[in-house]
Design a protein around this motif. Sequence first.
Motif, PDB file in Angstrom:
ATOM      1  N   MET A  90       0.822  -1.203   0.000  1.00  0.00           N
ATOM      2  CA  MET A  90       0.000   0.000   0.000  1.00  0.00           C
ATOM      3  C   MET A  90       0.867   1.269   0.000  1.00  0.00           C
ATOM      4  O   MET A  90       0.495   2.288  -0.584  1.00  0.00           O
ATOM      5  CB  MET A  90      -0.922   0.003   1.222  1.00  0.00           C
ATOM      6  CG  MET A  90      -1.989  -1.086   1.216  1.00  0.00           C
ATOM      7  SD  MET A  90      -3.116  -0.996  -0.213  1.00  0.00           S
ATOM      8  CE  MET A  90      -2.464  -2.300  -1.268  1.00  0.00           C
ATOM      9  N   LYS A  93       2.481   1.592  -3.731  1.00  0.00           N
ATOM     10  CA  LYS A  93       1.600   1.799  -4.890  1.00  0.00           C
ATOM     11  C   LYS A  93       1.412   3.274  -5.241  1.00  0.00           C
ATOM     12  O   LYS A  93       1.077   3.606  -6.378  1.00  0.00           O
ATOM     13  CB  LYS A  93       0.238   1.165  -4.641  1.00  0.00           C
ATOM     14  CG  LYS A  93      -0.696   1.918  -3.709  1.00  0.00           C
ATOM     15  CD  LYS A  93      -2.014   1.209  -3.567  1.00  0.00           C
ATOM     16  CE  LYS A  93      -2.968   2.002  -2.689  1.00  0.00           C
ATOM     17  NZ  LYS A  93      -3.349   3.299  -3.305  1.00  0.00           N
ATOM     18  N   ASP A 175      -4.608  -0.689  -6.219  1.00  0.00           N
ATOM     19  CA  ASP A 175      -5.679   0.251  -5.889  1.00  0.00           C
ATOM     20  C   ASP A 175      -6.962  -0.498  -5.545  1.00  0.00           C
ATOM     21  O   ASP A 175      -7.700  -0.115  -4.626  1.00  0.00           O
ATOM     22  CB  ASP A 175      -5.934   1.211  -7.050  1.00  0.00           C
ATOM     23  CG  ASP A 175      -4.828   2.241  -7.198  1.00  0.00           C
ATOM     24  OD1 ASP A 175      -4.140   2.521  -6.191  1.00  0.00           O
ATOM     25  OD2 ASP A 175      -4.643   2.770  -8.310  1.00  0.00           O
ATOM     26  N   GLU A 178      -6.759  -2.458  -2.175  1.00  0.00           N
ATOM     27  CA  GLU A 178      -6.956  -1.593  -1.011  1.00  0.00           C
ATOM     28  C   GLU A 178      -8.423  -1.538  -0.589  1.00  0.00           C
ATOM     29  O   GLU A 178      -8.742  -1.235   0.565  1.00  0.00           O
ATOM     30  CB  GLU A 178      -6.445  -0.178  -1.326  1.00  0.00           C
ATOM     31  CG  GLU A 178      -6.376   0.734  -0.120  1.00  0.00           C
ATOM     32  CD  GLU A 178      -5.761   2.076  -0.450  1.00  0.00           C
ATOM     33  OE1 GLU A 178      -5.286   2.751   0.472  1.00  0.00           O
ATOM     34  OE2 GLU A 178      -5.752   2.450  -1.647  1.00  0.00           O
TER      35      GLU A 178
END
Length: 338
Positions: A90, A93, A175, A178
Motif C-alpha cells: 500500500m 503503490k 488500488d 486496497e
Amino acid sequence: MATPILTIVVPCYNEEEVLPETVFRLSSVIDALITDNLVASTSTMLLVDDGSKDATWSLIERFHASNSFVTGLKLARNAGHQSALLSGLMHAKSYSDCVVSIDADLQDDTDVIREFVLKFREGFDIVYGIRQDRSADTFFKRATAQGFYKLMTSLGVKIHYNHADFRLMSKRTLDNLEKFQEVNLFLRGMVPLLGFPSTQVYYTRKERFAGESKYPLRKMLAFAFDGITSFSVTPIRFVTLMGFVLFLLSVVAALYAIIGKLLGANVTGWTSLVLSVWFIGGVQLLALGLIGEYIGKIYKEVKQRPLFVIEKVLKGSAQEQEELSVTPPSIPAASNRR
C-alpha cells in the motif's frame, strides 16, 4: 509503453543474517533492469521491518544511506507477515507502476523478477511466481504444503498451486486490493479475486540463504487454518452434515435397542455406550471450537483495528518526487491579503 517505476517490497522479521545478501542481489536485479531500460531509474526496493528484535532496522538504515535503491518502512510492532507485506504494497503503490513482493530469505529466485517485468510490459497486471521444484524443502514441509493447496482447491478457494507471495502486481490491482477491508489477511487467496489479466512464471525454490525459518510448524498450521476459515464456509457445512449423519445413526441405534427390548434380548452394551458418549462429546467440542473460530474472525472484523502502524519511513527519490507533485501552492501571508 512508458518505462515503468518498479518497487520490490521485502517484509523482514529478524533477518540480520540474510539481509546484506538480499540487498546485494536485489540491487543487482534493479540495476540490470534499469540498464536494459525495462524499468525507470527511480525504481527501488522497500524493506519493511516487521517489529524485528535484532539489528534488521539498523541495517536497513545503513543500506539506505549508502545504496540509492534502498528505502525502508518500520512498523511500530510486529504485525505478522501478511500485514507487513500489505503495508509495503500500500505504501509503494502511490509512486510505483508495478510492485514485486518477495521474502527476504532468498528461497525465491530473484532472477525471475526480470521475467515478471517482461510479462507486465506485455500487458499482464498480475504475474504469479510458481514453484515448480520444492526439492529444497523437507519431505514433511513439501507434503503438508502440497496437501494444503489441494485442500484449499477442494474447498472451492481460488488459489494458485505452489504459489506463495512471490508475485508482481500493477498499480491498478493494488488500488483495487486496497478496497478489501479485511482484518483476517490471506493475500494468496485475495489477489486472484481481483480478476485482472494474469499469468504465471515458474522457478525452482532454493534453500534458505542464512538464518532460521520464521514459519515453524505452529505458525504454518495457524496460517493454513486462517486461510481455510477466511475463504470457505465448507468446514461449517461439514459440521452440519456430520451432525445429520450422527442423528441418523442415533435413530438406527434407537430402533435396534427398541427391537432388542421387544424381543427380550439382553442389551448390556456398556462399552458401546461409553464409546458413543465419548465420540459424540468429542464431535460436539470440535464443532463448537470451529464455530467459535468463525465467530472470533467476525469479532476481529467488526472491531476494525488498524492492521499495522508505521513508525518510520526512509524515502527514496521517487517518493520525494511524488510528494512534490502534490504539494499545494503556498498561501500568502495574512498581511498581503485583502
